[in-house]
Design a protein around this motif. Structure first.
Motif, short mmCIF file in Angstrom:
data_model
loop_
_atom_site.label_atom_id
_atom_site.label_comp_id
_atom_site.label_asym_id
_atom_site.label_seq_id
_atom_site.Cartn_x
_atom_site.Cartn_y
_atom_site.Cartn_z
N CYS A 184 0.86 -1.18 0.00
CA CYS A 184 0.00 0.00 0.00
C CYS A 184 0.89 1.23 0.00
O CYS A 184 1.81 1.33 0.81
CB CYS A 184 -0.91 0.02 1.22
N CYS A 189 2.87 0.02 3.78
CA CYS A 189 2.50 -1.20 4.49
C CYS A 189 2.44 -2.40 3.54
O CYS A 189 1.92 -2.31 2.43
CB CYS A 189 1.14 -1.04 5.16
N VAL A 216 0.66 -5.57 2.35
CA VAL A 216 -0.74 -5.98 2.39
C VAL A 216 -0.95 -7.22 1.53
O VAL A 216 -0.07 -7.65 0.79
CB VAL A 216 -1.66 -4.84 1.89
N THR A 264 -6.16 -6.35 2.68
CA THR A 264 -6.02 -6.54 4.13
C THR A 264 -4.54 -6.51 4.50
O THR A 264 -3.67 -6.55 3.63
CB THR A 264 -6.62 -7.88 4.57
N GLY A 265 -4.27 -6.46 5.78
CA GLY A 265 -2.90 -6.59 6.23
C GLY A 265 -2.34 -7.96 5.92
O GLY A 265 -3.08 -8.94 5.83
N SER A 278 -2.87 -3.02 8.92
CA SER A 278 -3.32 -2.16 7.82
C SER A 278 -4.20 -1.08 8.43
O SER A 278 -4.64 -1.19 9.57
CB SER A 278 -4.09 -2.95 6.76
N CYS A 279 -4.45 -0.01 7.67
CA CYS A 279 -5.32 1.07 8.15
C CYS A 279 -6.53 1.18 7.25
O CYS A 279 -6.63 0.54 6.20
CB CYS A 279 -4.55 2.39 8.23
N GLY A 324 -5.82 2.02 3.54
CA GLY A 324 -5.33 0.90 2.75
C GLY A 324 -6.41 -0.12 2.45
O GLY A 324 -6.50 -0.64 1.33
N ARG A 325 -7.25 -0.40 3.43
CA ARG A 325 -8.31 -1.37 3.22
C ARG A 325 -9.36 -0.87 2.22
O ARG A 325 -10.13 -1.67 1.67
CB ARG A 325 -8.96 -1.75 4.55
#
Length: 739
Positions: free
Chosen positions: A15, A22, A24, A37-38, A49-50, A53-54
């Motif tokens: 991301c 991040c 992901v 997702t993370g 994840s935040c 990003g999601r």
């Protein structure tokens, strides 16, 4: 590796909405990005994840996304235009303007949404250099340019930062990294990093007019009047110096200017600053003692956007470095390097200073306010004036990449007049943003999961400021994970600039530069690549060139699709024999600014009854500047930015929660929606930035919010080095308006 279901493919990716990058997992179903997702197998992020990003699937599949470039028609409407003819027309118009008005008539603005595409800002810079225009502007000089100014005045410690994960104390000023992931607490899962640090005994100090989520976890939270951050740090320096809590050995061996610093802060006694900032005197003293003495491995101090917006940003950042330095809070010989490079060239970390260097007053001189180029870049807040001011050197054309000036620049009315007056405005944009709605051409680019990704840019940021970057030898590469939508005509941003260069017969050289003075410390020179007319190059091939001198080869990083923390034996070396370079805590210019604060009439400035509140900025966890504010997945039914106010202040005004109000500054006014927030001081209000419409669209306040930048003039209360105006600690009044 890659998990395949009946109709979906899930792959590790990166991301790139912010600089954290991040790791992901991205799921593509029937050619569409459907889930992000993370990644639990990523060793750095471990499933984090935040919300931003999601929401990447909604961002990618936004129904308002541009799938074809747009050209403005004579009647002001837009029509689709293929990228190739658009570049032909733009190149022709640029060549005509340069021939008639000179290279300076063309300017380029690079915004923070250049982060997802690491080749784009470098190629944009190559293009503006190729036409020999000095007018290259970035978002840096309207956010926190004081970080680079301060480093130039203070010097760099070549051993690098203390590791947050082993520090005993830390101080954060005007920043909320649990939301912004920007500075201080490592952005790779900041909530977990802070929780772990507090569990092992770290003591956190936060200076913030709001009891933010970060401040709520602090051992000491100083909640001052806005704009007094430099005075607070000066008082802490005073306490530490007067009580003999400095690292005398470090000072004797590595630091100049201590006597000058001690004299400059002597007037900032705890009693004086406690009255000035409206904080308890004993709490201020305790914060200074805690920072200087708690534990064997004390930490550092970082200031954020909120503190820098309130004026004196250069001074504040310089005093933060001075506080770190007089306490000896830099990584020493024998300790592991906190942020060793992976996809950037290796650097020699040594327990010694790189001395101060020229930081401002050189290069191109603007025609307004005596501003010049500086280590932080050209003063973006003056660009609208350079467009509007007629005469030799007037800017006639502007190319915007990764930015939205109508949402981000101060003085929105002036900005709109400037952009509307241009002979040529070109944006590279995924949708018709506020700025693109004024453009002659809007080039539609690919989005992040449609392009390859790597973490080199996330490493680079550490050279702009301490407390940023990846705290490990970590790297990740991700291929393209989804194809562009069927039938679309999309251009990667760097390809646009190569296309212009080919059509304009430019001699264009791509330089993988290291910003913020970082290039001074590399063992290998930056990559220089002749890209003249090479329109057949792929992004993947360009990435290979960008990483030609990397510590870990790109191919080896790519062999670990979930990312990897590499076993790099990077230890801070001893000081070179005969090295006499020293850090400077006695910069004449910046300490003169501090001493001038002692004579300002701060009490009279606050007692102006016409504007009884002070407006401060506030980050929103779901948005990266102006991106995504119209998406239901992110705004959750509230696409506006309220003005937050303490309930007691609302009661005193007799205005209810949810009411429409007018927020007025001495310069201008905006509509807003009032919302209660008991975490604020009673004399402070807060708003998120980069919302709102054009200046004629205030009636849509509940649909798109308001632009805080409209309250900010650029000709008064500006920094004489960076040109950045006061964008926080704004005097305002709040009054009811009819619904």
């Amino acid at each position: 590796m890659r998990e395949v279901t009946e109709q979906a493919v899930t792959s590790p990716g990166i991301c790139r909405i912010c600089s954290a990058h991040c790791g992901v997992l991205a799921t593509v179903t029937d050619g569409r990005l459907t889930k992000v997702t993370g990644d639990p197998d990523n060793p750095m992020f471990k499933g984090y994840s935040c919300a931003k990003g999601r929401a990447l699937p909604e961002i990618h599949n936004n129904p308002h996304r541009l799938l074809h470039s747009q050209r403005r028609c004579a009647d002001g409407s837009y029509e689709p235009v293929a990228a190739e003819p658009a570049m032909n027309e733009i190149a022709t118009r640029l060549s005509e303007l340069i021939a008639e008005h000179g290279p300076r008539s063309v300017a380029l603005y690079l915004g923070t949404n250049g982060l997802p595409y690491p080749a784009s800002p470098l190629m944009a810079n190559a293009f503006i250099r190729a036409i020999e225009s000095p007018m290259f502007f970035t978002a840096n000089t309207i956010d926190q340019p004081g970080k680079q100014i301060a480093l130039a005045a203070h010097g760099h410690w070549l051993g690098g930062d203390v590791d947050f994960h082993g520090a005993d104390s830390w101080m954060l000023i005007g920043t909320n990294p649990l939301v912004s992931k920007a500075i201080g607490i490592p952005g790779q899962n900041p909530a977990r990093n802070l929780k772990d640090a507090l569990a092992r005994g770290m003591r956190l100090i936060v200076v913030d007019p709001r009891r933010s989520p970060t401040a709520a976890r602090a051992a000491i939270h100083l909640q001052p009047r806005p704009g007094e951050d430099a005075a607070i740090v000066a008082a802490m320096l005073n306490v530490i110096i007067s009580e003999g809590l400095c690292d005398d050995d470090f000072l004797a061996e590595n630091v100049d200017g201590f006597t000058e610093l001690a004299r400059a802060v002597s007037g900032f006694t705890p009693a004086y600053v406690a009255e000035r900032a409206d904080v308890p005197e004993q709490q201020l003293v305790e914060a200074a003692r805690l920072f200087a003495t708690h534990g064997e491995r004390g930490g550092m101090v970082n200031a954020g956007t909120g503190a820098n917006f309130a004026m004196h940003g250069n001074l504040l950042e310089y005093l933060c470095l001075c506080l770190t330095t007089i306490c000896g809070r830099w990584q020493r010989a024998g300790r592991r390097v906190t942020r060793p490079n992976t996809l950037m060239p290796a650097f020699a970390a040594k327990a010694q200073a790189h001395p101060p260097y020229e930081g401002w007053g050189y290069g191109e001189r603007l025609r307004v306010r005596g501003l010049t180029d500086a280590v932080c870049g050209m003063p973006t807040a003056a660009l609208a004036d350079e467009i509007l001011l007629e005469g030799d050197g007037q800017v006639k054309a502007l190319i915007c990449v990764g930015g939205n000036p109508m949402a981000a620049w101060p003085d929105q009315r002036k900005t709109q007049r400037a952009l509307e007056s241009l002979d040529l405005l070109v944006t590279l944009d995924t949708e018709m943003s506020l700025t693109s709605r004024l453009a002659d051409y809007v080039i539609a680019p690919k989005m992040q999961m449609e392009t390859p990704a790597m973490t080199q840019g996330s490493e680079l940021i550490k050279f702009y400021a301490s407390g940023t970057g990846i705290p490990a030898a970590y790297g990740q590469y991700a291929p393209r994970l989804v194809d562009p939508p069927a039938g679309s005509d999309l251009t990667e941003e760097w390809e646009f600039f190569v296309g212009l260069a080919k059509r304009m017969s430019l001699d264009m050289w791509f330089v993988n530069f290291f910003g913020g003075g970082g290039g001074r410390f590399m063992e290998s020179p930056p990559v220089v690549l002749n890209v003249n007319g090479d329109t057949d190059m792929t992004t993947e091939e360009l990435f290979e060139q960008m990483c030609a001198n990397s510590r870990i080869p790109l191919s080896e990083v790519a062999a670990h699709p979930h990312g990897k923390i590499f076993d790099v034996d990077a230890v801070v070396a001893e000081k070179d024999a005969g090295c006499t370079d020293r850090l400077d805590v006695g910069n004449t210019h910046l300490l003169a600014e501090l001493e001038a604060m002692l004579t300002d009439d701060f009490g009279a400035a606050r007692s102006e009854s016409a504007f009884p509140f002070r407006l401060i900025p506030r980050r929103h966890g779901n948005f990266m500047n102006s991106s995504g504010t119209a998406l239901d997945a992110l705004n959750r039914g509230k696409a506006y930015n309220p003005v937050y106010m303490h309930p007691d202040a609302m009661a005193a005004l007799g205005i209810d929660d949810g009411a429409l109000v007018t927020v007025s500054s001495p310069h201008d006014h905006i509509p807003s929606v009032l919302e209660a927030d008991e975490t604020l001081r009673r004399d402070v209000v807060a708003m998120h930035h980069a919302f709102g419409g054009l200046v004629t669209e205030d009636h849509e306040v509940r649909d798109r919010g308001s632009n805080v930048g409209r309250l900010v003039p650029t000709e008064t209360d500006y920094d004489p080095i960076t040109g950045m105006p006061r964008q926080g600690n704004i005097p305002v009044r709040v009054s009811a308006r009819p619904n």
